[in-house]
Design a protein around this motif. Structure first.
Motif, PDB file in Angstrom:
ATOM      1  N   ARG A  54       0.873  -1.179   0.000  1.00 26.34           N
ATOM      2  CA  ARG A  54       0.000   0.000   0.000  1.00 26.34           C
ATOM      3  C   ARG A  54       0.911   1.230   0.000  1.00 26.34           C
ATOM      4  O   ARG A  54       1.769   1.374   0.877  1.00 26.34           O
ATOM      5  CB  ARG A  54      -0.899   0.002   1.233  1.00 26.34           C
ATOM      6  CG  ARG A  54      -1.558   1.316   1.576  1.00 26.34           C
ATOM      7  CD  ARG A  54      -2.610   1.775   0.598  1.00 26.34           C
ATOM      8  NE  ARG A  54      -3.054   3.115   0.995  1.00 26.34           N
ATOM      9  CZ  ARG A  54      -4.212   3.619   0.725  1.00 26.34           C
ATOM     10  NH1 ARG A  54      -5.083   2.917   0.025  1.00 26.34           N
ATOM     11  NH2 ARG A  54      -4.532   4.824   1.122  1.00 26.34           N
ATOM     12  N   PHE A  55       0.721   2.103  -0.982  1.00 28.32           N
ATOM     13  CA  PHE A  55       1.563   3.284  -1.160  1.00 28.32           C
ATOM     14  C   PHE A  55       0.868   4.506  -0.582  1.00 28.32           C
ATOM     15  O   PHE A  55      -0.306   4.741  -0.866  1.00 28.32           O
ATOM     16  CB  PHE A  55       1.894   3.471  -2.645  1.00 28.32           C
ATOM     17  CG  PHE A  55       2.654   2.296  -3.178  1.00 28.32           C
ATOM     18  CD1 PHE A  55       4.027   2.261  -3.114  1.00 28.32           C
ATOM     19  CD2 PHE A  55       1.981   1.187  -3.682  1.00 28.32           C
ATOM     20  CE1 PHE A  55       4.735   1.148  -3.554  1.00 28.32           C
ATOM     21  CE2 PHE A  55       2.670   0.075  -4.131  1.00 28.32           C
ATOM     22  CZ  PHE A  55       4.052   0.055  -4.063  1.00 28.32           C
ATOM     23  N   LEU A  97       5.573   3.461   1.921  1.00 27.64           N
ATOM     24  CA  LEU A  97       4.601   2.389   1.772  1.00 27.64           C
ATOM     25  C   LEU A  97       4.619   1.488   2.984  1.00 27.64           C
ATOM     26  O   LEU A  97       5.535   1.534   3.804  1.00 27.64           O
ATOM     27  CB  LEU A  97       4.932   1.567   0.522  1.00 27.64           C
ATOM     28  CG  LEU A  97       6.297   0.873   0.537  1.00 27.64           C
ATOM     29  CD1 LEU A  97       6.138  -0.634   0.424  1.00 27.64           C
ATOM     30  CD2 LEU A  97       7.161   1.416  -0.589  1.00 27.64           C
TER      31      LEU A  97
END
Length: 131
Positions: A54-55, A97
């Motif tokens: 997940r960025f 992230l």
């Protein structure tokens, strides 16, 4: 057992470590990462574990088995077990992230301040969990 509960977006955006393991369960692990401009994780394959990214900040590219996927804030990527992959910071600011491994990959509590620290370390999950 207490598990893990915190503001993951805030923790991710404030992280400056290349890698920091936040929580390790028996079947899952939560890790923060910050890649500097031009930096990458390094091509790797996890034969026995899936990985979610997940960025939160920055721009980059996730390569999965030769396919390049452009990523930026709010994007998520799943890399299935057995896939050759790499994450590259293609921007001019840190790419921040978090990643979730299932099952865990790193020793609980691991902190690598830089990619050089991570490359010099040969640690892998030893079965010990956060709690």
């Amino acid at each position: 057992m207490k598990g893990f509960a915190d503001n993951i977006e805030k923790l991710t955006e404030e992280n400056n470590n290349f890698r920091q393991v936040l929580y390790t369960g028996q079947n899952i692990q939560l890790v923060l990462m910050a890649l500097q401009p031009g930096e990458d994780i390094g091509e790797e394959v996890h034969e026995d574990r899936d990985q979610f990214f997940r960025f939160e900040q920055g721009t980059g590219e996730v390569r999965i088995d030769g396919v390049a996927n452009q990523v930026s804030a709010d994007d998520g990527v799943i890399v299935p077990a057995g896939a050759l992959h790499n994450v590259v910071n293609t921007g001019s600011t840190p790419l921040r992230l978090y990643t979730i491994y299932g099952p865990p990959e790193h020793l609980d509590g691991t902190i690598h301040k830089s990619k050089a620290d991570a490359d010099a370390s040969h640690e892998h999950f030893d079965g010990r969990t956060t709690e």
